[in-house]
Write a protein that holds these residues in place. Sequence first.
Motif, PDB file in Angstrom:
ATOM      1  N   ALA A  34     -35.489 -35.313  59.270  1.00 24.87           N
ATOM      2  CA  ALA A  34     -36.818 -35.890  59.476  1.00 24.87           C
ATOM      3  C   ALA A  34     -37.108 -36.898  58.367  1.00 24.87           C
ATOM      4  N   SER A  35     -38.068 -37.758  58.618  1.00 26.36           N
ATOM      5  CA  SER A  35     -38.439 -38.754  57.615  1.00 26.36           C
ATOM      6  C   SER A  35     -39.036 -38.062  56.389  1.00 26.36           C
ATOM      7  N   HIS A  36     -38.959 -38.748  55.274  1.00 27.29           N
ATOM      8  CA  HIS A  36     -39.549 -38.199  54.050  1.00 27.29           C
ATOM      9  C   HIS A  36     -41.040 -37.940  54.237  1.00 27.29           C
ATOM     10  N   THR A  37     -41.696 -38.776  54.993  1.00 29.59           N
ATOM     11  CA  THR A  37     -43.125 -38.590  55.249  1.00 29.59           C
ATOM     12  C   THR A  37     -43.382 -37.274  55.959  1.00 29.59           C
ATOM     13  N   GLU A  38     -42.542 -36.940  56.937  1.00 30.80           N
ATOM     14  CA  GLU A  38     -42.701 -35.672  57.647  1.00 30.80           C
ATOM     15  C   GLU A  38     -42.433 -34.484  56.724  1.00 30.80           C
ATOM     16  N   VAL A  39     -41.421 -34.609  55.886  1.00 33.14           N
ATOM     17  CA  VAL A  39     -41.031 -33.509  54.996  1.00 33.14           C
ATOM     18  C   VAL A  39     -42.062 -33.309  53.893  1.00 33.14           C
ATOM     19  N   ASP A  40     -42.662 -34.391  53.402  1.00 37.01           N
ATOM     20  CA  ASP A  40     -43.560 -34.328  52.242  1.00 37.01           C
ATOM     21  C   ASP A  40     -44.656 -33.275  52.355  1.00 37.01           C
ATOM     22  N   ILE A  87     -41.047 -29.505  43.891  1.00 35.63           N
ATOM     23  CA  ILE A  87     -41.800 -30.506  44.649  1.00 35.63           C
ATOM     24  C   ILE A  87     -41.772 -31.836  43.911  1.00 35.63           C
ATOM     25  N   ALA A  88     -41.973 -31.810  42.607  1.00 35.74           N
ATOM     26  CA  ALA A  88     -41.919 -33.045  41.813  1.00 35.74           C
ATOM     27  C   ALA A  88     -40.536 -33.691  41.912  1.00 35.74           C
ATOM     28  N   GLN A  89     -39.477 -32.879  41.855  1.00 37.22           N
ATOM     29  CA  GLN A  89     -38.121 -33.420  41.998  1.00 37.22           C
ATOM     30  C   GLN A  89     -37.943 -34.075  43.364  1.00 37.22           C
ATOM     31  N   TRP A  90     -38.445 -33.422  44.407  1.00 41.47           N
ATOM     32  CA  TRP A  90     -38.348 -33.995  45.749  1.00 41.47           C
ATOM     33  C   TRP A  90     -39.080 -35.340  45.801  1.00 41.47           C
ATOM     34  N   GLN A  91     -40.273 -35.379  45.263  1.00 41.97           N
ATOM     35  CA  GLN A  91     -41.070 -36.602  45.317  1.00 41.97           C
ATOM     36  C   GLN A  91     -40.425 -37.744  44.537  1.00 41.97           C
ATOM     37  N   GLN A  92     -39.714 -37.424  43.476  1.00 43.82           N
ATOM     38  CA  GLN A  92     -39.077 -38.453  42.662  1.00 43.82           C
ATOM     39  C   GLN A  92     -37.704 -38.857  43.193  1.00 43.82           C
ATOM     40  N   GLN A  93     -36.913 -37.889  43.649  1.00 45.57           N
ATOM     41  CA  GLN A  93     -35.510 -38.166  43.972  1.00 45.57           C
ATOM     42  C   GLN A  93     -35.198 -38.209  45.462  1.00 45.57           C
ATOM     43  N   ARG A  94     -36.012 -37.567  46.272  1.00 49.00           N
ATOM     44  CA  ARG A  94     -35.779 -37.472  47.717  1.00 49.00           C
ATOM     45  C   ARG A  94     -34.382 -36.938  48.030  1.00 49.00           C
ATOM     46  N   ASP A  95     -33.977 -35.932  47.258  1.00 53.75           N
ATOM     47  CA  ASP A  95     -32.659 -35.326  47.411  1.00 53.75           C
ATOM     48  C   ASP A  95     -32.746 -34.192  48.432  1.00 53.75           C
ATOM     49  N   VAL A  96     -32.344 -34.499  49.658  1.00 55.64           N
ATOM     50  CA  VAL A  96     -32.438 -33.541  50.757  1.00 55.64           C
ATOM     51  C   VAL A  96     -31.593 -32.305  50.479  1.00 55.64           C
ATOM     52  N   GLU A  97     -30.375 -32.492  49.996  1.00 56.17           N
ATOM     53  CA  GLU A  97     -29.484 -31.359  49.743  1.00 56.17           C
ATOM     54  C   GLU A  97     -30.065 -30.404  48.704  1.00 56.17           C
ATOM     55  N   SER A  98     -30.642 -30.954  47.651  1.00 57.29           N
ATOM     56  CA  SER A  98     -31.228 -30.120  46.603  1.00 57.29           C
ATOM     57  C   SER A  98     -32.416 -29.317  47.146  1.00 57.29           C
ATOM     58  N   LEU A  99     -33.279 -29.966  47.912  1.00 56.15           N
ATOM     59  CA  LEU A  99     -34.433 -29.268  48.486  1.00 56.15           C
ATOM     60  C   LEU A  99     -33.965 -28.215  49.489  1.00 56.15           C
ATOM     61  N   ARG A 100     -32.991 -28.563  50.309  1.00 55.46           N
ATOM     62  CA  ARG A 100     -32.469 -27.604  51.293  1.00 55.46           C
ATOM     63  C   ARG A 100     -31.850 -26.401  50.589  1.00 55.46           C
ATOM     64  N   ASP A 101     -31.057 -26.641  49.555  1.00 60.17           N
ATOM     65  CA  ASP A 101     -30.428 -25.541  48.820  1.00 60.17           C
ATOM     66  C   ASP A 101     -31.482 -24.628  48.209  1.00 60.17           C
ATOM     67  N   PHE A 102     -32.509 -25.224  47.620  1.00 63.37           N
ATOM     68  CA  PHE A 102     -33.583 -24.425  47.026  1.00 63.37           C
ATOM     69  C   PHE A 102     -34.260 -23.561  48.091  1.00 63.37           C
ATOM     70  N   ALA A 103     -34.645 -24.166  49.211  1.00 69.09           N
ATOM     71  CA  ALA A 103     -35.354 -23.431  50.264  1.00 69.09           C
ATOM     72  C   ALA A 103     -34.454 -22.408  50.941  1.00 69.09           C
ATOM     73  N   GLU A 104     -33.204 -22.771  51.154  1.00 68.16           N
ATOM     74  CA  GLU A 104     -32.294 -21.915  51.896  1.00 68.16           C
ATOM     75  C   GLU A 104     -31.779 -20.735  51.071  1.00 68.16           C
TER      76      GLU A 104
END
Length: 119
Positions: A34-40, A87-104
């Motif tokens: 999904a777009s970053h806007t949707e994920v945000d 959340i701050a890391q996501w907003q700065q880097q938009r690293d999908v893999e890092s966010l997915r790993d954290f959530a998963e």
Amino acid sequence: MPEYPQAALDFMNRDLAGFVALREELLTLLARQASHTEVDALPAELLRHTRHHFAEEERQMQESRFPPYPMHKMEHGRVLAELEKRIAQWQQQRDVESLRDFAEVALADWFVNHVGMMD
């Protein structure tokens, strides 16, 4: 998410189910790229939901004079700080893999352990 035990209080079970649903929705958005806007909106909603749950849980613990309240509250603070950092890391880097790993992985492991051992 792996199965997790039910808490003794109805409000906690509703809140825990809400947490699981938000986490799953976030993972679904990430999986479908999904777009970053949707994920945000999802990490922020997960943080808002978790803050609200922790505040209500802490209020209940104080009212009942729950002996390990200070340790439990400290764990809540640690988790909120970690969510804010991610959340701050996501907003700065938009690293999908890092966010997915954290959530998963990290978030799921913490959740199952916290509910099973502390709630």
